[in-house]
Motif scaffolding. Sequence first.
Motif, short mmCIF file in Angstrom:
data_model
loop_
_atom_site.label_atom_id
_atom_site.label_comp_id
_atom_site.label_asym_id
_atom_site.label_seq_id
_atom_site.Cartn_x
_atom_site.Cartn_y
_atom_site.Cartn_z
N SER A 110 1.01 -1.01 -0.02
CA SER A 110 0.11 0.30 -0.11
C SER A 110 0.81 1.34 0.01
O SER A 110 0.96 2.15 1.06
CB SER A 110 -0.85 -0.04 1.40
N ARG A 146 -6.16 3.35 12.91
CA ARG A 146 -7.59 3.71 12.55
C ARG A 146 -8.44 3.16 13.73
O ARG A 146 -8.22 2.65 14.89
CB ARG A 146 -7.83 2.51 11.41
N GLU A 172 -10.28 0.66 14.06
CA GLU A 172 -10.12 -0.49 14.53
C GLU A 172 -8.71 -0.73 15.17
O GLU A 172 -8.75 -1.70 16.18
CB GLU A 172 -9.92 -1.44 13.17
N GLY A 173 -7.64 -0.10 14.96
CA GLY A 173 -6.39 -0.02 15.75
C GLY A 173 -6.72 0.52 17.11
O GLY A 173 -6.07 -0.49 18.02
N SER A 180 -1.79 -7.63 17.16
CA SER A 180 -2.60 -7.99 16.00
C SER A 180 -2.26 -9.39 15.66
O SER A 180 -3.03 -10.18 14.88
CB SER A 180 -2.26 -7.16 14.90
N LYS A 224 -6.47 -9.95 11.61
CA LYS A 224 -6.26 -8.34 11.03
C LYS A 224 -4.94 -8.25 10.68
O LYS A 224 -3.69 -8.37 10.90
CB LYS A 224 -6.48 -7.42 12.40
N GLN A 225 -5.01 -7.63 9.26
CA GLN A 225 -3.62 -6.97 8.41
C GLN A 225 -3.55 -5.67 9.34
O GLN A 225 -4.09 -5.08 9.55
CB GLN A 225 -3.94 -6.87 7.06
N SER A 245 -2.33 -3.02 7.60
CA SER A 245 -3.01 -1.87 6.89
C SER A 245 -4.48 -1.91 7.60
O SER A 245 -4.89 -0.77 7.05
CB SER A 245 -2.84 -2.13 5.44
N GLU A 246 -5.27 -2.73 8.03
CA GLU A 246 -6.29 -2.47 8.45
C GLU A 246 -6.62 -1.78 9.78
O GLU A 246 -7.59 -1.30 10.07
CB GLU A 246 -7.09 -3.80 8.64
N LEU A 247 -5.22 -1.65 10.33
CA LEU A 247 -5.39 -1.03 11.74
C LEU A 247 -4.70 0.55 11.74
O LEU A 247 -4.87 1.01 12.76
CB LEU A 247 -4.53 -2.05 12.80
N ARG A 257 -3.15 3.58 9.37
CA ARG A 257 -2.98 4.46 8.15
C ARG A 257 -1.93 5.65 8.19
O ARG A 257 -1.62 5.98 9.32
CB ARG A 257 -4.46 5.19 7.94
#
Length: 520
Positions: free
Chosen positions: A167, A419, A421-422, A504, A509-510, A512-514, A516
Motif C-alpha cells: 500500500s 484507525r 479498528e486499531g 495483531s 487483522k492485517q 494495514s487495517e489497523l 493509516r
Amino acid sequence: MQENKENNIDTILLEDFEREIWSKVPHLEKKPDEVRVVNATPLIDITEDLKECAKKIYSLDLTNTDLQVFGKFDSNLLAGSIKVRPAVHIVHDAIVTGKLKRGQTIFEATSGNFGIALGQITKLGLDVVTLVSRKLQEGVFEELRNEKIRILNLDMDICPAPGMKDSPNLLVAKATASNIRSQLSELGFDPTIFDKSSSEIEAILARQDIINLAKLLAKIYGCFCPEQYDNDLNIDVHRTVTAAEIDQQLHEQSNSLADFRIVCTFGTGGTSGGLSRYLMEKYGKKSLHVIFPPGDQDVAGIRTKSKAAGLKFYEPEQYAGQHEVDFSQAKRLLKFFVDKGHDMGESSALALYAVMQMANFGGYGGKFVVIIADGIQKYRKNLATMEKQNRLQVDLNEAVSNIGDYDRVLWIHTQYTPRKEGIELIANSLGVNESKIYVPKARDVERLLTTQEIPKELDNALGGADGKSLLVCMMGNTSLMVAQVLARKGIASESLNGGINALSQGKGKQISELIRVATE
C-alpha cells in the motif's frame, strides 16, 4: 591521476589501496608451495568463560558438558568489524576493473558497520555517502562521523510497517524525497539531476527500498555503489578467505572445521552465504547455524528472520538450523563477556547466547565457532544504560497486570496513526476504555525525537510530569525512543514491547487495517 590506458585502471589509487588497506586485512597469499590466509583475526577458546557465564548469570550448569567454543574475533579487524572484509574485497575489485577512481563518490545503504568500513577508503581520496536510518544507535553515528563519512539520514525504518509495502503512499514518499533532495544539495550534489529522476525515486521510497535508492543515486550522479546486499563478492570473500582462515587456524591447533558448527547472525547474508558454501564444498555438510532476534526486537546491525527473507543472500536451504533468540536475555551475557575483557557487540552476544542454549538443551554437537562480528565500542552507551532501558519496556502481560499504574495510553509514531479498528484492538488488548487512549499528532512525535523538546500539545497529552503513560507504536522501537527522551526529562512512561504489530498476531487483522498514514 595515473591510469593504465589499456583497462582504465587508476594505478596510483590501486597502489595506495593495496599498501594502506589491503596489506592490513586478511587475504590470500600465494606461495610456490601453498596458499595461506595472512593477517588472520584471533580465534580464541572461550569455552570456560561461556560455562562460567551460564552458571553465574543464568544458573545453568554446563560444567560437565562436552563443549568446546571458539570465538572468531573479527572485532580486531581494521574498522572494528567483519564488514571490512567485503568492503575491502568489493572496493579492490572495483579499482582493478576500472569502475572506481580517485575523486569519485561511493553511495551505499548501511546499518552502520559497512559504512564505517568504507570510512577507511576516504583516507585515499574517495568520498563516501551512506544512507542510514535515524534508529541507529548514537555510537554508530559517532563512528560514521569520525570516519569522515557523509550521511543521508532517513526516517524510514525507525518502526517499519509490515504489510504496508503493498500500500505505497506517495504523499509520504514525496515528503521523504524532498528531504533527501535537500540533504544532497547541502552535500554539494546538483538537485536538478535528482529532479530528473524524482518519479523513480519516489516509487522506490514508496516501497521503503533504501537498498535500491542507494543504487539509483549512484547511477544518476555517476558514482559507485558497492551493492553489498546483492554483490556476490560479499559471499565470495567469506567462502575463500574467512572460512579458509578459520579452518587454517583450527588445523594449527590439531582440529578441523569438519568437526565444528559455525554460528553467526544475519546482516546482509554474505557471512552465512560464504561460510555455508565452504562447508558444503569442502566437507559436504550443512553445519552453519544462523541466529535471528524475534520480530519485535531490534539488535544493532542484524535482521529479523522476516526482514532477511526478502534479501538475495537469505538461503535457508544452506543452513543446518535457524534460531530466533531473545536478545533481552542475551544482554546479560554481553555485559558478562565485556566485563571479562572480550571485545564483542550486540549481535555476537546473541550468537553466543544461542550456543549456550544449544549446549543446554542438547541435540547438537559440542564444538562451535562463533563469529564475533564487531566490538563493544559503538554500543558502550547502550550497554551502560541497559538496565535502565529494560525498565522502560514492558510486555503485554506485564502491562495488563499493572494497567492501573498508567494514567493514559498514548499512540506514538512519526508517520502512521491508528484507525478506529486499531484503537479498538489496543483498548481490548489492554483491558481499558477507548477514552483512555490518546493519539498525539505525528509531527509532534517527530519534533520530540528531532529536537529532544516536548511540543506543547504532546506535553498536554502526556499529562505533564505527574502522570505515567504507556506508549504504543508499530513494533516497539519508536515508543522506546520516546520513553528514553521522556525519562531524561523526568517524565514516567513505558514502551509496550512489540507494539500494535504484536497485538495483531492471531487476531486475523492485517496491519494495514489497523493503521493509516498520518496527515498531521
